[in-house]
Design a protein around this motif. Sequence first.
Motif, PDB file in Angstrom:
ATOM      1  N   ALA A 106       0.836  -1.205   0.000  1.00 26.94           N
ATOM      2  CA  ALA A 106       0.000   0.000   0.000  1.00 26.94           C
ATOM      3  C   ALA A 106       0.867   1.250   0.000  1.00 26.94           C
ATOM      4  CB  ALA A 106      -0.924  -0.008   1.217  1.00 26.94           C
ATOM      5  N   ALA A 107       1.922   1.247   0.799  1.00 22.77           N
ATOM      6  CA  ALA A 107       2.830   2.395   0.832  1.00 22.77           C
ATOM      7  C   ALA A 107       3.552   2.553  -0.500  1.00 22.77           C
ATOM      8  CB  ALA A 107       3.839   2.240   1.963  1.00 22.77           C
ATOM      9  N   GLU A 108       3.965   1.454  -1.098  1.00 23.37           N
ATOM     10  CA  GLU A 108       4.642   1.517  -2.396  1.00 23.37           C
ATOM     11  C   GLU A 108       3.693   2.037  -3.475  1.00 23.37           C
ATOM     12  OE1 GLU A 108       7.758   1.120  -3.144  1.00 23.37           O
ATOM     13  OE2 GLU A 108       8.381   0.512  -1.146  1.00 23.37           O
ATOM     14  N   SER A 109       2.444   1.622  -3.423  1.00 18.57           N
ATOM     15  CA  SER A 109       1.458   2.080  -4.391  1.00 18.57           C
ATOM     16  C   SER A 109       1.224   3.584  -4.251  1.00 18.57           C
ATOM     17  CB  SER A 109       0.144   1.332  -4.208  1.00 18.57           C
ATOM     18  OG  SER A 109      -0.848   1.854  -5.043  1.00 18.57           O
ATOM     19  N   PHE A 110       1.103   4.056  -3.019  1.00 10.74           N
ATOM     20  CA  PHE A 110       0.922   5.488  -2.780  1.00 10.74           C
ATOM     21  C   PHE A 110       2.136   6.264  -3.281  1.00 10.74           C
ATOM     22  CE2 PHE A 110       1.375   9.246  -0.050  1.00 10.74           C
ATOM     23  CZ  PHE A 110       0.196   9.901  -0.387  1.00 10.74           C
ATOM     24  N   HIS A 111       3.318   5.761  -3.004  1.00 12.15           N
ATOM     25  CA  HIS A 111       4.548   6.406  -3.464  1.00 12.15           C
ATOM     26  C   HIS A 111       4.582   6.485  -4.990  1.00 12.15           C
ATOM     27  CE1 HIS A 111       8.680   7.705  -3.465  1.00 12.15           C
ATOM     28  NE2 HIS A 111       9.006   6.687  -4.244  1.00 12.15           N
ATOM     29  N   ALA A 112       4.162   5.442  -5.666  1.00 13.20           N
ATOM     30  CA  ALA A 112       4.124   5.444  -7.132  1.00 13.20           C
ATOM     31  C   ALA A 112       3.138   6.485  -7.652  1.00 13.20           C
ATOM     32  CB  ALA A 112       3.752   4.060  -7.643  1.00 13.20           C
ATOM     33  N   LYS A 113       2.005   6.634  -6.967  1.00 17.80           N
ATOM     34  CA  LYS A 113       1.027   7.639  -7.383  1.00 17.80           C
ATOM     35  C   LYS A 113       1.570   9.050  -7.199  1.00 17.80           C
ATOM     36  CE  LYS A 113      -2.950   4.726  -6.598  1.00 17.80           C
ATOM     37  NZ  LYS A 113      -4.091   4.408  -5.783  1.00 17.80           N
ATOM     38  N   VAL A 114       2.275   9.290  -6.099  1.00 22.93           N
ATOM     39  CA  VAL A 114       2.889  10.600  -5.865  1.00 22.93           C
ATOM     40  C   VAL A 114       3.936  10.883  -6.939  1.00 22.93           C
ATOM     41  CG1 VAL A 114       4.372  11.915  -4.296  1.00 22.93           C
ATOM     42  CG2 VAL A 114       2.414  10.659  -3.404  1.00 22.93           C
ATOM     43  N   LYS A 115       4.766   9.891  -7.249  1.00 20.18           N
ATOM     44  CA  LYS A 115       5.775  10.072  -8.289  1.00 20.18           C
ATOM     45  C   LYS A 115       5.128  10.358  -9.640  1.00 20.18           C
ATOM     46  CE  LYS A 115       9.447   7.590  -8.553  1.00 20.18           C
ATOM     47  NZ  LYS A 115      10.375   6.452  -8.608  1.00 20.18           N
ATOM     48  N   ASP A 116       4.038   9.666  -9.962  1.00 16.76           N
ATOM     49  CA  ASP A 116       3.345   9.892 -11.221  1.00 16.76           C
ATOM     50  C   ASP A 116       2.738  11.296 -11.251  1.00 16.76           C
ATOM     51  OD1 ASP A 116       2.355   9.018 -13.786  1.00 16.76           O
ATOM     52  OD2 ASP A 116       0.369   8.942 -12.842  1.00 16.76           O
ATOM     53  N   PHE A 117       2.154  11.727 -10.137  1.00 17.85           N
ATOM     54  CA  PHE A 117       1.589  13.077 -10.050  1.00 17.85           C
ATOM     55  C   PHE A 117       2.676  14.127 -10.285  1.00 17.85           C
ATOM     56  CE2 PHE A 117       0.533  16.844  -7.533  1.00 17.85           C
ATOM     57  CZ  PHE A 117      -0.687  17.190  -8.105  1.00 17.85           C
ATOM     58  N   ARG A 118       3.818  13.953  -9.644  1.00 13.82           N
ATOM     59  CA  ARG A 118       4.922  14.895  -9.821  1.00 13.82           C
ATOM     60  C   ARG A 118       5.435  14.877 -11.260  1.00 13.82           C
ATOM     61  NH1 ARG A 118       9.254  13.841  -5.472  1.00 13.82           N
ATOM     62  NH2 ARG A 118      10.135  15.700  -6.408  1.00 13.82           N
ATOM     63  N   ARG A 119       5.462  13.727 -11.879  1.00 13.45           N
ATOM     64  CA  ARG A 119       5.924  13.614 -13.249  1.00 13.45           C
ATOM     65  C   ARG A 119       4.990  14.360 -14.198  1.00 13.45           C
ATOM     66  NH1 ARG A 119       4.213  11.041 -17.324  1.00 13.45           N
ATOM     67  NH2 ARG A 119       2.782   9.773 -16.124  1.00 13.45           N
ATOM     68  N   GLN A 120       3.690  14.277 -13.933  1.00 15.46           N
ATOM     69  CA  GLN A 120       2.716  14.926 -14.805  1.00 15.46           C
ATOM     70  C   GLN A 120       2.823  16.442 -14.761  1.00 15.46           C
ATOM     71  OE1 GLN A 120      -1.171  13.560 -13.781  1.00 15.46           O
ATOM     72  NE2 GLN A 120      -0.792  11.457 -14.409  1.00 15.46           N
ATOM     73  N   PHE A 121       3.196  16.986 -13.616  1.00 13.55           N
ATOM     74  CA  PHE A 121       3.242  18.435 -13.468  1.00 13.55           C
ATOM     75  C   PHE A 121       4.659  18.990 -13.481  1.00 13.55           C
ATOM     76  CE2 PHE A 121      -0.928  17.329 -11.822  1.00 13.55           C
ATOM     77  CZ  PHE A 121      -1.699  18.191 -12.584  1.00 13.55           C
ATOM     78  N   ARG A 122       5.575  18.260 -14.023  1.00 13.48           N
ATOM     79  CA  ARG A 122       6.938  18.751 -14.170  1.00 13.48           C
ATOM     80  C   ARG A 122       6.925  19.875 -15.194  1.00 13.48           C
ATOM     81  NH1 ARG A 122      10.380  14.112 -14.400  1.00 13.48           N
ATOM     82  NH2 ARG A 122      10.394  14.373 -12.166  1.00 13.48           N
TER      83      ARG A 122
END
Length: 105
Positions: A67-83
């Motif tokens: 669950a923590a890894e999944s949340f971390h992946a979502k945060v990374k994806d969010f940051r990638r989208q708004f780079r």
Amino acid sequence: MTYDLSHHLYFIYSRNITKPVVMTHLAKWFNQIELTDIDSFQILRRTFENHYQNIINFFDNRSTNAAAESFHAKVKDFRRQFRGIKMIGHSVLFGHPFRFYPDTF
């Protein structure tokens, strides 16, 4: 032989058994691997030996940090989208407290 080894490992993880029983099953599995010359299983055995205590701890309550890894992946994806976008000032644009501009500065 390869199928038997992989199936035995699956059998260990799929059953709801206690830590001592798991340790016994893994010891037998390690012994079976030592009798083979399959490199991939030798690498897997060394990985298990290096992380043995962490792997065994999975059987305490059969939970992982997925669950923590999944949340971390979502945060990374969010940051990638708004780079490449900056927040400028505290102006209100369409009812939002921030205005977004492309990163052209």
